[in-house]
Motif scaffolding. Structure first.
Motif, PDB file in Angstrom:
ATOM      1  N   ALA A 132       0.713  -1.378   0.073  1.00 36.26           N
ATOM      2  CA  ALA A 132      -0.095  -0.366  -0.298  1.00 36.26           C
ATOM      3  C   ALA A 132       0.839   1.158   0.037  1.00 36.26           C
ATOM      4  O   ALA A 132       1.890   1.097   0.180  1.00 36.26           O
ATOM      5  N   LEU A 133       0.563   2.401  -0.633  1.00 37.76           N
ATOM      6  CA  LEU A 133       0.818   3.547  -0.775  1.00 37.76           C
ATOM      7  C   LEU A 133      -0.250   4.623   0.594  1.00 37.76           C
ATOM      8  O   LEU A 133      -1.407   4.522   0.314  1.00 37.76           O
ATOM      9  N   LYS A 134       0.162   5.514   1.779  1.00 35.52           N
ATOM     10  CA  LYS A 134      -0.494   6.519   2.303  1.00 35.52           C
ATOM     11  C   LYS A 134      -0.853   7.136   1.267  1.00 35.52           C
ATOM     12  O   LYS A 134       0.433   7.870   0.981  1.00 35.52           O
ATOM     13  N   ALA A 135      -1.894   8.197   0.884  1.00 33.92           N
ATOM     14  CA  ALA A 135      -1.923   9.416   0.394  1.00 33.92           C
ATOM     15  C   ALA A 135      -2.488  10.413   1.626  1.00 33.92           C
ATOM     16  O   ALA A 135      -2.633  10.066   2.676  1.00 33.92           O
ATOM     17  N   THR A 136      -1.665  10.938   1.404  1.00 33.77           N
ATOM     18  CA  THR A 136      -1.790  12.388   2.520  1.00 33.77           C
ATOM     19  C   THR A 136      -1.687  14.014   1.266  1.00 33.77           C
ATOM     20  O   THR A 136      -1.256  14.021   0.009  1.00 33.77           O
ATOM     21  N   ILE A 137      -2.766  14.975   1.405  1.00 31.40           N
ATOM     22  CA  ILE A 137      -1.938  16.229   1.100  1.00 31.40           C
ATOM     23  C   ILE A 137      -1.456  16.988   1.751  1.00 31.40           C
ATOM     24  O   ILE A 137      -1.281  17.949   2.610  1.00 31.40           O
ATOM     25  N   ILE A 138      -0.810  17.922   0.972  1.00 37.86           N
ATOM     26  CA  ILE A 138       0.498  19.189   1.825  1.00 37.86           C
ATOM     27  C   ILE A 138      -0.411  20.378   0.997  1.00 37.86           C
ATOM     28  O   ILE A 138      -0.980  20.875  -0.343  1.00 37.86           O
ATOM     29  N   ASP A 139      -0.787  21.066   1.804  1.00 40.43           N
ATOM     30  CA  ASP A 139      -1.314  22.506   2.122  1.00 40.43           C
ATOM     31  C   ASP A 139       0.269  23.679   1.794  1.00 40.43           C
ATOM     32  O   ASP A 139       0.277  23.730   2.914  1.00 40.43           O
ATOM     33  N   GLU A 140      -0.318  24.369   0.691  1.00 46.24           N
ATOM     34  CA  GLU A 140       0.720  25.115   0.564  1.00 46.24           C
ATOM     35  C   GLU A 140      -0.078  26.233   0.229  1.00 46.24           C
ATOM     36  O   GLU A 140      -0.070  27.366  -0.776  1.00 46.24           O
ATOM     37  N   SER A 141      -1.258  26.679   1.023  1.00 41.95           N
ATOM     38  CA  SER A 141      -1.960  27.333  -0.126  1.00 41.95           C
ATOM     39  C   SER A 141      -1.267  29.007   1.101  1.00 41.95           C
ATOM     40  O   SER A 141       0.118  28.958   1.766  1.00 41.95           O
ATOM     41  N   SER A 142      -1.714  30.410   0.365  1.00 38.91           N
ATOM     42  CA  SER A 142      -1.008  31.092   0.375  1.00 38.91           C
ATOM     43  C   SER A 142      -2.608  32.287   0.978  1.00 38.91           C
ATOM     44  O   SER A 142      -3.300  31.687   0.855  1.00 38.91           O
ATOM     45  N   LEU A 143      -2.257  33.654   1.150  1.00 42.94           N
ATOM     46  CA  LEU A 143      -3.621  34.230   1.329  1.00 42.94           C
ATOM     47  C   LEU A 143      -4.234  34.583   0.684  1.00 42.94           C
ATOM     48  O   LEU A 143      -5.834  34.417   0.485  1.00 42.94           O
ATOM     49  N   LEU A 144      -3.451  34.628  -0.475  1.00 40.66           N
ATOM     50  CA  LEU A 144      -4.748  34.477  -1.830  1.00 40.66           C
ATOM     51  C   LEU A 144      -5.643  32.795  -2.471  1.00 40.66           C
ATOM     52  O   LEU A 144      -6.376  33.678  -3.663  1.00 40.66           O
ATOM     53  N   LYS A 145      -4.226  32.080  -2.747  1.00 29.95           N
ATOM     54  CA  LYS A 145      -4.650  31.530  -3.366  1.00 29.95           C
ATOM     55  C   LYS A 145      -5.025  30.106  -2.320  1.00 29.95           C
ATOM     56  O   LYS A 145      -3.720  29.763  -0.877  1.00 29.95           O
ATOM     57  N   THR A 146      -5.584  29.159  -2.824  1.00 26.52           N
ATOM     58  CA  THR A 146      -5.576  28.036  -2.030  1.00 26.52           C
ATOM     59  C   THR A 146      -4.493  27.122  -2.816  1.00 26.52           C
ATOM     60  O   THR A 146      -5.350  26.991  -4.493  1.00 26.52           O
ATOM     61  N   GLN A 147      -3.467  26.167  -2.182  1.00 24.33           N
ATOM     62  CA  GLN A 147      -2.743  25.286  -3.230  1.00 24.33           C
ATOM     63  C   GLN A 147      -2.118  24.384  -2.655  1.00 24.33           C
ATOM     64  O   GLN A 147      -2.174  24.047  -0.892  1.00 24.33           O
ATOM     65  N   MET A 148      -2.609  23.586  -3.191  1.00 24.21           N
ATOM     66  CA  MET A 148      -2.971  21.446  -2.449  1.00 24.21           C
ATOM     67  C   MET A 148      -1.826  20.088  -3.605  1.00 24.21           C
ATOM     68  O   MET A 148      -1.996  20.462  -4.629  1.00 24.21           O
ATOM     69  N   LYS A 149      -1.159  19.757  -3.184  1.00 22.38           N
ATOM     70  CA  LYS A 149      -0.053  18.303  -2.982  1.00 22.38           C
ATOM     71  C   LYS A 149      -0.309  17.429  -2.890  1.00 22.38           C
ATOM     72  O   LYS A 149      -1.233  17.880  -1.929  1.00 22.38           O
ATOM     73  N   ILE A 150      -0.812  16.386  -3.574  1.00 20.57           N
ATOM     74  CA  ILE A 150      -0.811  14.868  -3.229  1.00 20.57           C
ATOM     75  C   ILE A 150      -0.013  13.980  -3.657  1.00 20.57           C
ATOM     76  O   ILE A 150       0.596  14.149  -4.472  1.00 20.57           O
ATOM     77  N   GLN A 151       0.513  13.657  -1.975  1.00 17.91           N
ATOM     78  CA  GLN A 151       1.684  13.083  -1.680  1.00 17.91           C
ATOM     79  C   GLN A 151       1.653  11.418  -1.320  1.00 17.91           C
ATOM     80  O   GLN A 151       0.989  11.123  -0.641  1.00 17.91           O
ATOM     81  N   LEU A 152       2.314  10.730  -2.123  1.00 16.57           N
ATOM     82  CA  LEU A 152       2.133   9.423  -1.697  1.00 16.57           C
ATOM     83  C   LEU A 152       3.078   9.137  -1.277  1.00 16.57           C
ATOM     84  O   LEU A 152       4.568   8.661  -1.252  1.00 16.57           O
ATOM     85  N   LYS A 153       3.541   7.917   0.128  1.00 15.03           N
ATOM     86  CA  LYS A 153       3.922   7.309   0.882  1.00 15.03           C
ATOM     87  C   LYS A 153       4.406   6.409   0.834  1.00 15.03           C
ATOM     88  O   LYS A 153       2.845   5.561   0.988  1.00 15.03           O
ATOM     89  N   ASN A 154       5.671   4.914   0.642  1.00 13.38           N
ATOM     90  CA  ASN A 154       5.064   3.839   0.948  1.00 13.38           C
ATOM     91  C   ASN A 154       5.889   3.618   2.086  1.00 13.38           C
ATOM     92  O   ASN A 154       5.425   4.196   3.213  1.00 13.38           O
ATOM     93  N   CYS A 155       5.571   1.882   2.514  1.00 16.61           N
ATOM     94  CA  CYS A 155       6.186   1.485   3.675  1.00 16.61           C
ATOM     95  C   CYS A 155       7.071   1.720   4.036  1.00 16.61           C
ATOM     96  O   CYS A 155       7.676   1.837   5.945  1.00 16.61           O
ATOM     97  N   ARG A 156       8.028   2.598   3.668  1.00 13.65           N
ATOM     98  CA  ARG A 156       8.809   3.163   4.550  1.00 13.65           C
ATOM     99  C   ARG A 156       9.418   4.474   4.973  1.00 13.65           C
ATOM    100  O   ARG A 156      10.050   5.169   5.098  1.00 13.65           O
ATOM    101  N   GLU A 157       7.964   5.161   4.094  1.00 13.70           N
ATOM    102  CA  GLU A 157       7.880   6.266   4.451  1.00 13.70           C
ATOM    103  C   GLU A 157       8.587   7.076   3.942  1.00 13.70           C
ATOM    104  O   GLU A 157       8.800   8.409   3.932  1.00 13.70           O
ATOM    105  N   GLU A 158       8.799   6.435   2.476  1.00 18.43           N
ATOM    106  CA  GLU A 158       9.829   6.761   1.119  1.00 18.43           C
ATOM    107  C   GLU A 158       9.009   7.618   0.801  1.00 18.43           C
ATOM    108  O   GLU A 158       8.012   7.154   0.292  1.00 18.43           O
ATOM    109  N   VAL A 159       8.897   8.799   0.110  1.00 18.62           N
ATOM    110  CA  VAL A 159       7.499   9.655  -0.586  1.00 18.62           C
ATOM    111  C   VAL A 159       8.575   8.924  -2.486  1.00 18.62           C
ATOM    112  O   VAL A 159       9.325   8.739  -2.857  1.00 18.62           O
ATOM    113  N   VAL A 160       7.133   8.361  -3.095  1.00 14.90           N
ATOM    114  CA  VAL A 160       7.205   7.373  -3.747  1.00 14.90           C
ATOM    115  C   VAL A 160       6.478   8.405  -4.661  1.00 14.90           C
ATOM    116  O   VAL A 160       7.104   8.685  -6.255  1.00 14.90           O
TER     117      VAL A 160
END
Length: 281
Positions: A80-108
């Motif tokens: 399995a990969l664990k999905a998470t959302i990285i919130d990089e929002s600023s004052l005027l914009k909502t900015q999001m990234k989706i990140q997937l990590k493996n069982c070793r907590e490495e970013v895939v």
């Protein structure tokens, strides 16, 4: 000229990112948490359900973190990969990234940044996540089993009961086998002197000549192999679920820590034997 250089640079950046990230096709499941770090409450703005829906729509077998796990995922967490959302929002914009990590907590995998200028939080978050997910869609995911996904070794069913039983027996025998001085020639009536001395002697403790080196089993963060100086595997240890207590593979034995020493307790022909072993973690 400058335009061509820029295009070439972007090409190599994209290519390097592609090689840096593992193939998503190697993973069978996506696990979506019920609460992301930036959320104030579980499933706030329905973002978790939205992300699960997007993955399922694109052929990913997806689970929420509070769901029961399938049998193969229980045996091998690296499927399995664990999905998470990285919130990089600023004052005027909502900015999001989706990140997937493996069982070793490495970013895939890390998606492109999704951006929204909507003022309403729910609409802005959902729009940004949908935009970020477009880069995952482009991967054209299709699960392909591979031997590179390392199996995490865990004890078989019923092992936990055996652990508790063995630990209980060890403690009982320790309490019973207290040192008792027996004078030469002295013998209690009706008792064989040899067997009596054997029963009343304290548990024999012997020290290993050389320290054993503990190395993690690939794909695990809690299971170890104990190797001697020649690199030979002497014991394989499975984590019992309790701190500083391990099950020894293929033996009726435990390794546990007491008074800052590691103890090997095992049954040899129905006789409990314990010894101190030096382990270097």
């Amino acid at each position: 000229m400058i335009k061509n250089i820029t295009c070439i640079a972007l090409f190599f950046i994209t290519l390097s990112m592609s090689f840096a990230q593992n193939n998503l096709n190697d993973y069978k499941y996506i696990v979506v948490p019920i609460k992301f770090e930036f959320q104030k409450s579980e499933s706030e703005y329905n973002l978790n359900a939205l992300l699960k829906f997007l993955f399922e729509k694109n052929n990913f077998e997806t689970l929420m973190s509070n769901e029961a796990l399938p049998e193969d995922l229980i045996k091998n967490g690296c499927l399995a990969l664990k999905a998470t959302i990285i919130d990089e929002s600023s004052l005027l914009k909502t900015q999001m990234k989706i990140q997937l990590k493996n069982c070793r907590e490495e970013v895939v995998f890390t998606s492109v940044q999704g951006v929204s200028r909507e003022k309403a939080y729910k609409k802005a978050f959902q729009e940004a996540i949908r935009m970020a997910f477009e880069s995952i869609k482009m991967e054209n995911y299709n699960y392909v089993p591979t031997s590179d996904t390392v199996t995490t070794i865990i004890p078989e069913k019923g092992t936990q009961t055996e652990i508790e039983k063995l630990k209980s027996e060890i403690e009982e025998l320790k309490a019973e086998k207290k040192p008792k001085m027996v004078k030469a020639g002295e013998q209690e009536k009706g008792e064989n002197s040899v067997s009596q001395i054997k029963e009343e002697q304290p548990v024999i403790i012997e020290k290993e000549n050389n320290a054993l080196i503990a190395t993690l089993i690939p794909g695990s963060i809690v299971n170890y192999q104990l190797k001697n100086n020649a690199g030979q595997v002497r014991y394989t240890l499975f984590f019992s679920g309790k701190d500083d207590v391990f099950i020894v593979k293929s033996k009726d034995a435990l390794v546990y820590k007491k008074n800052n020493r590691w103890i090997l307790a095992q049954y040899v022909e129905n006789d409990l034997q314990t010894s101190i072993i030096e382990i270097q973690f």
